[in-house]
Design an enzyme around this catalytic site. Structure first.
Site, PDB file in Angstrom:
ATOM      1  N   PRO A   2       0.817  -1.299   0.039  1.00 57.22           N
ATOM      2  CA  PRO A   2       0.040  -0.053  -0.094  1.00 57.22           C
ATOM      3  C   PRO A   2       1.055   1.074  -0.105  1.00 57.22           C
ATOM      4  O   PRO A   2       1.598   1.571   0.954  1.00 57.22           O
ATOM      5  CB  PRO A   2      -0.857  -0.096   1.353  1.00 57.22           C
ATOM      6  CG  PRO A   2      -0.519  -1.455   1.725  1.00 57.22           C
ATOM      7  CD  PRO A   2       0.738  -2.100   1.320  1.00 57.22           C
ATOM      8  N   GLU A   3       0.903   1.963  -1.034  1.00 64.21           N
ATOM      9  CA  GLU A   3       1.155   3.348  -1.030  1.00 64.21           C
ATOM     10  C   GLU A   3       0.094   4.368  -1.075  1.00 64.21           C
ATOM     11  O   GLU A   3      -0.862   3.899  -0.781  1.00 64.21           O
ATOM     12  CB  GLU A   3       2.235   3.712  -2.370  1.00 64.21           C
ATOM     13  CG  GLU A   3       3.291   2.297  -2.295  1.00 64.21           C
ATOM     14  CD  GLU A   3       4.095   2.667  -3.534  1.00 64.21           C
ATOM     15  OE1 GLU A   3       4.187   3.856  -4.377  1.00 64.21           O
ATOM     16  OE2 GLU A   3       4.713   1.629  -4.059  1.00 64.21           O
ATOM     17  N   LYS A  68       0.642   7.648   4.441  1.00 63.99           N
ATOM     18  CA  LYS A  68      -0.006   6.263   4.303  1.00 63.99           C
ATOM     19  C   LYS A  68      -0.492   5.897   5.468  1.00 63.99           C
ATOM     20  O   LYS A  68      -0.618   4.710   5.662  1.00 63.99           O
ATOM     21  CB  LYS A  68       1.457   5.494   3.782  1.00 63.99           C
ATOM     22  CG  LYS A  68       2.054   5.561   2.394  1.00 63.99           C
ATOM     23  CD  LYS A  68       3.377   5.221   2.237  1.00 63.99           C
ATOM     24  CE  LYS A  68       4.163   5.775   0.974  1.00 63.99           C
ATOM     25  NZ  LYS A  68       5.356   5.277   0.965  1.00 63.99           N
ATOM     26  N   ARG A 295      16.878   0.186  -2.714  1.00 66.88           N
ATOM     27  CA  ARG A 295      15.616  -0.117  -3.250  1.00 66.88           C
ATOM     28  C   ARG A 295      15.790  -0.353  -5.023  1.00 66.88           C
ATOM     29  O   ARG A 295      16.491   0.422  -5.415  1.00 66.88           O
ATOM     30  CB  ARG A 295      14.666   0.852  -3.190  1.00 66.88           C
ATOM     31  CG  ARG A 295      14.058   0.870  -1.705  1.00 66.88           C
ATOM     32  CD  ARG A 295      13.666  -0.285  -0.929  1.00 66.88           C
ATOM     33  NE  ARG A 295      13.468   0.093   0.407  1.00 66.88           N
ATOM     34  CZ  ARG A 295      13.620  -0.743   1.414  1.00 66.88           C
ATOM     35  NH1 ARG A 295      14.430  -1.885   0.931  1.00 66.88           N
ATOM     36  NH2 ARG A 295      13.606  -0.698   2.577  1.00 66.88           N
TER      37      ARG A 295
END
Length: 305
Positions: A2-3, A68, A295
């Site tokens: 979830p972003e 978020k 990342r």
DNA sequence: GTACTTGTTGAACG
DNA sequence: TCGTTCAACAAGTA
């Protein structure tokens, strides 16, 4: 993962069913998640008791979002307020099952745990409400559900205090972005992931936004020109807006599910596509992959400059 | 079996 | 005191 668009979709989907509903009972299956935000947190019996005592019997008066984070605002007949701060991290999932057995869910798309009976082995916390049950599921247990007396107490957390603007608030303008970005001597990807200028970008959307803006994620911020920052600003908003529209279908009424969930339908142009041909029409280049801030980062050296 | 993945936190640095 | 960097957390997937 979830972003911002996924979290906003969850909020939109669950707001209707949760608002003005009383929390009748709280079951904490994994006390770690309510104890603190720290990765090294430990289960704490006293904290669990306090958590339950603080929210049981209160009514959910509002369901909000900041970056978020999801925020359930509470109140009771004695006018005692409070709030529950929820972060789904990578694999958190909220599922509401009404007494009529209708499901509303959002978050990490795991079909198995979605369709399986609840609670299941990934269920960490259960809130029994007047109209149904809210399950917090989390495969990796990185998320949290914390009680705070008020928002001021939440903001005492340094990271929360440093959060940048919401992409859809009025104060977030092209000029604001330009002023903030032109002094940064770091690469664009890192800056977007930091959440200190604008919130909501995770690893996936950062790559997607950079691709749409035609800017390489490894570019140093202060080398971006006015036109590039304009493109970044516009595409950030466009991509989030589109994703929220599509993500809206990730929060589904179970009766409508035909096996293909909307949240899988997200159209990634670069994320997870390294080694494949660029999706831009007539672009012959192969998408490349590097690591930025630990990342995976994917981009096209032809389409992005 | 092993490498890889994710968002945020906080320790460890300069 | 500040900014910056990076390991840690967990467990499923390839």
């Amino acid at each position: 993962m979830p972003e911002l668009p996924e979290v906003e979709s969850i909020r939109l989907g669950l707001e209707k069913v949760l608002k003005n509903k009383k929390i009748l009972k709280v079951t904490v299956l994994n006390p770690k998640l309510i104890s603190s935000k720290s990765p090294k947190r430990k289960a704490n019996k006293k904290k669990t008791e306090e958590f339950i005592k603080n929210i049981q019997g209160k009514k959910i008066v509002a369901f909000k979002r900041r970056a978020k984070n999801l925020i359930l605002e509470l109140n009771n007949t004695n006018n005692e307020a409070g709030l529950i701060l929820i972060h789904l991290k990578m694999t958190g999932q909220l599922v509401f099952v009404s007494h009529k057995n209708q499901k509303v869910l959002g978050g990490h798309p795991i079909l198995e745990s979605y369709s399986r009976d609840l609670p299941n082995k990934h269920t960490q916390i259960i809130l029994n409400l007047e109209n149904g049950n809210l399950f917090y599921n989390d495969v990796r247990k990185f998320g949290y559900m914390l009680y705070y007396k008020n928002l001021a107490e939440v903001i005492q957390n340094k990271h929360f205090e440093k959060l940048g603007l919401e992409p859809f608030e009025k104060k977030f303008t092209e000029k604001y972005l330009r002023e903030k970005i032109k002094t940064k001597n770091k690469n664009l990807k890192q800056v977007l992931l930091e959440q200190t200028i604008v919130v909501g970008c995770g690893n996936i959307y950062t790559d997607e936004i950079c691709f749409a803006a035609k800017i390489l994620p490894q570019r140093i911020c202060k080398t971006l020109n006015k036109l590039e920052i304009k493109s970044l600003f516009n595409n950030l908003k466009i991509i989030f807006k589109k994703a929220i529209q599509v993500g809206g279908s990730s929060v589904v009424n179970h009766k409508l599910v035909d096996g293909s969930l909307g949240n899988y339908a997200r159209q990634h142009k670069v994320y997870g596509q390294a080694g494949q041909k660029c999706h831009t029409k007539n672009c012959p280049r192969i998408l490349e992959k590097i690591t930025i801030s630990g990342r995976t980062t994917v981009f096209c050296t032809n389409c992005q400059k």
